[in-house]
Design a protein around this motif. Structure first.
Motif, mmCIF file in Angstrom:
data_model
loop_
_atom_site.group_PDB
_atom_site.id
_atom_site.type_symbol
_atom_site.label_atom_id
_atom_site.label_comp_id
_atom_site.label_asym_id
_atom_site.label_seq_id
_atom_site.Cartn_x
_atom_site.Cartn_y
_atom_site.Cartn_z
ATOM 1 N N ASP A 182 -10.836 8.050 7.996
ATOM 2 C CA ASP A 182 -9.599 8.616 7.440
ATOM 3 C C ASP A 182 -9.198 7.953 6.126
ATOM 4 N N LEU A 183 -10.134 7.226 5.507
ATOM 5 C CA LEU A 183 -9.836 6.475 4.281
ATOM 6 C C LEU A 183 -8.634 5.557 4.479
ATOM 7 N N ASN A 184 -8.601 4.877 5.616
ATOM 8 C CA ASN A 184 -7.445 4.043 5.948
ATOM 9 C C ASN A 184 -7.691 2.550 5.707
ATOM 10 N N MET A 185 -8.795 2.230 5.027
ATOM 11 C CA MET A 185 -9.082 0.860 4.637
ATOM 12 C C MET A 185 -9.440 0.851 3.160
ATOM 13 N N ALA A 186 -9.189 -0.290 2.519
ATOM 14 C CA ALA A 186 -9.501 -0.402 1.093
ATOM 15 C C ALA A 186 -10.159 -1.742 0.818
ATOM 16 N N VAL A 187 -11.075 -1.754 -0.125
ATOM 17 C CA VAL A 187 -11.679 -2.994 -0.594
ATOM 18 C C VAL A 187 -11.398 -3.080 -2.092
ATOM 19 N N VAL A 188 -10.922 -4.249 -2.515
ATOM 20 C CA VAL A 188 -10.478 -4.436 -3.900
ATOM 21 C C VAL A 188 -11.246 -5.604 -4.516
ATOM 22 N N ALA A 189 -11.842 -5.379 -5.677
ATOM 23 C CA ALA A 189 -12.509 -6.445 -6.430
ATOM 24 C C ALA A 189 -11.628 -6.814 -7.611
ATOM 25 N N SER A 190 -11.604 -8.098 -7.950
ATOM 26 C CA SER A 190 -10.793 -8.561 -9.072
ATOM 27 C C SER A 190 -11.669 -9.278 -10.087
ATOM 28 N N GLY A 191 -11.129 -9.432 -11.296
ATOM 29 C CA GLY A 191 -11.865 -10.086 -12.366
ATOM 30 C C GLY A 191 -12.217 -11.523 -12.061
ATOM 31 N N SER A 192 -11.515 -12.125 -11.122
ATOM 32 C CA SER A 192 -11.786 -13.515 -10.739
ATOM 33 C C SER A 192 -13.029 -13.641 -9.863
ATOM 34 N N GLY A 193 -13.592 -12.491 -9.457
ATOM 35 C CA GLY A 193 -14.780 -12.513 -8.616
ATOM 36 C C GLY A 193 -14.491 -12.394 -7.140
ATOM 37 N N ASN A 194 -13.220 -12.294 -6.775
ATOM 38 C CA ASN A 194 -12.853 -12.175 -5.363
ATOM 39 C C ASN A 194 -12.895 -10.722 -4.903
ATOM 40 N N ILE A 195 -13.220 -10.525 -3.630
ATOM 41 C CA ILE A 195 -13.201 -9.210 -3.008
ATOM 42 C C ILE A 195 -12.339 -9.295 -1.758
ATOM 43 N N ARG A 196 -11.370 -8.380 -1.650
ATOM 44 C CA ARG A 196 -10.435 -8.396 -0.532
ATOM 45 C C ARG A 196 -10.457 -7.061 0.198
ATOM 46 N N PHE A 197 -10.281 -7.132 1.516
ATOM 47 C CA PHE A 197 -10.130 -5.932 2.335
ATOM 48 C C PHE A 197 -8.653 -5.757 2.662
ATOM 49 N N LEU A 198 -8.150 -4.531 2.504
ATOM 50 C CA LEU A 198 -6.739 -4.237 2.744
ATOM 51 C C LEU A 198 -6.598 -3.120 3.770
ATOM 52 N N SER A 199 -5.551 -3.211 4.570
ATOM 53 C CA SER A 199 -5.208 -2.133 5.495
ATOM 54 C C SER A 199 -3.699 -1.953 5.467
ATOM 55 N N PRO A 200 -3.226 -0.723 5.666
ATOM 56 C CA PRO A 200 -1.784 -0.473 5.576
ATOM 57 C C PRO A 200 -1.026 -0.948 6.805
ATOM 58 N N ILE A 201 0.231 -1.333 6.605
ATOM 59 C CA ILE A 201 1.151 -1.621 7.695
ATOM 60 C C ILE A 201 2.329 -0.652 7.539
ATOM 61 N N TRP A 202 2.414 0.303 8.438
ATOM 62 C CA TRP A 202 3.427 1.338 8.333
ATOM 63 C C TRP A 202 4.693 0.939 9.077
ATOM 64 N N LYS A 203 5.822 1.195 8.438
ATOM 65 C CA LYS A 203 7.131 0.923 9.045
ATOM 66 C C LYS A 203 7.991 2.168 8.956
ATOM 67 N N ILE A 204 8.693 2.430 10.003
ATOM 68 C CA ILE A 204 9.601 3.583 10.017
ATOM 69 C C ILE A 204 10.975 3.127 9.551
ATOM 70 N N LYS A 205 11.456 3.773 8.498
ATOM 71 C CA LYS A 205 12.771 3.419 7.990
ATOM 72 C C LYS A 205 13.855 3.984 8.886
ATOM 73 N N ASN A 206 14.872 3.164 9.108
ATOM 74 C CA ASN A 206 15.993 3.629 9.932
ATOM 75 C C ASN A 206 16.877 4.604 9.140
#
Length: 310
Positions: free
Chosen positions: A286-310
């Motif tokens: 579902d394209l629900n994960m992301a991998v991000v590369a930065s100029g510093s040479g680091n690679i990070r994996f990201l996932s969303p945290i969903w919150k329901i607004k009151n």
């Protein structure tokens, strides 16, 4: 970057012509294979399987040196400590390659020579089927929707949609003129909507187009970032979470912004990764994960945290 979900492999490539392939295992430090694949910076890399064998593992790369190379990751070159190079060719273009995309063994490449090449990939070669020269100037991005239709864009500020099943003399089925005020850096297909294309440009706008009515964009998101005349980096957004959201980066900024085009043009969330992102790729069913590369040479994996607004 590209991610092979079945084998848990991440391939990253870029400056210096270097390629790194990570074997990702849960709760373990990733093992890696690193090698120099090209003489120029690598514009694209993707896992492919031209042999249809489950035992073989191939990586296709393109570069500013104008070459496209196929690597067999399951075999090692006996002379150099790197994967076996199955083939390498510079016959597709007369200039550097800005972008490559593969789908169902069809490959499209966008070049500094102003052309797009549409080719067939096999286990032993890449054979050009047709070359398109409808753009005026450098072509910076190309992406297949399926094996017959692709979108391209570049310095002429136009987005072009091609259907290779049409007569070659009329191979520019749709053109969106002046889609941006500055050179266009990407034109991506929505993961499920065959009529939607997302574009980004040096003008800091990310636009979503409905090809059934391309007279104006249905959404125009303004990227965060700072104006820096000395550095105007290319930033390419990514569809996220079934294509309902968009992740975007900005110039001279360490932020990643999350947009929901259905709810407006302003970012709804984001995060700071501490260094300037250079590339972002989404993956998963579902394209629900992301991998991000930065100029510093680091690679990070990201996932969303969903919150329901009151």
């Amino acid at each position: 970057m590209d991610f092979n979900m079945k084998r848990s492999l991440l391939a990253a490539a870029g400056h210096g012509g270097r390629v790194v392939v990570f074997a990702i295992q849960k709760n373990e430090i990733p093992s890696q294979l690193s090698f120099k694949g090209h003489s120029g910076w690598i514009s694209s890399c993707c896992f492919v399987n031209p042999s249809k064998s489950q035992e073989k593992n191939f990586l296709l790369t393109s570069s500013n040196d104008g070459r496209v190379s196929l690597w067999d990751l399951s075999k090692e070159c006996t002379i150099e400590a790197k994967p076996l190079e199955v083939f390498s060719t510079d016959s597709l273009h007369n200039g550097g390659i800005f972008k490559m995309h593969e789908k169902d063994l069809r490959v499209v490449t966008a070049s500094k020579d102003g052309t797009v090449s549409y080719s067939q990939l096999t286990e032993t070669e890449i054979k050009e089927i047709h070359q398109f020269n409808k753009h005026e100037g450098v072509v910076k991005y190309v992406q297949l929707r399926d094996s017959n239709v692709f979108a391209s864009c570049g310095n002429d500020c136009t987005i072009r949609i091609f259907d290779v099943r049409e007569n070659p003399s009329s191979l520019h089925n749709m053109v969106i003129e002046n889609a941006h005020e500055s050179p266009i850096n990407s034109a991506q297909w929505h993961p499920t909507n065959e009529f939607e294309v997302m574009s980004s440009s040096f003008d800091a706008h990310t636009k979503i187009w409905d090809l059934r009515n391309p007279s104006k964009p249905v959404s125009c998101m303004v990227a965060h970032g700072k104006k820096d005349p000395k550095r105007n980096a290319i930033h390419i957004p990514a569809y996220f979470c079934k294509g309902n959201s968009v992740l975007a980066t900005g110039n001279s900024s360490s932020l990643i912004s999350l947009f929901n085009p259905a709810k407006g043009n302003d970012a709804v969330s984001g995060c700071d990764i501490g260094s300037q992102p250079s590339c972002i790729k989404t993956f998963g069913e579902d394209l629900n994960m992301a991998v991000v590369a930065s100029g510093s040479g680091n690679i990070r994996f990201l996932s969303p945290i969903w919150k329901i607004k009151n």
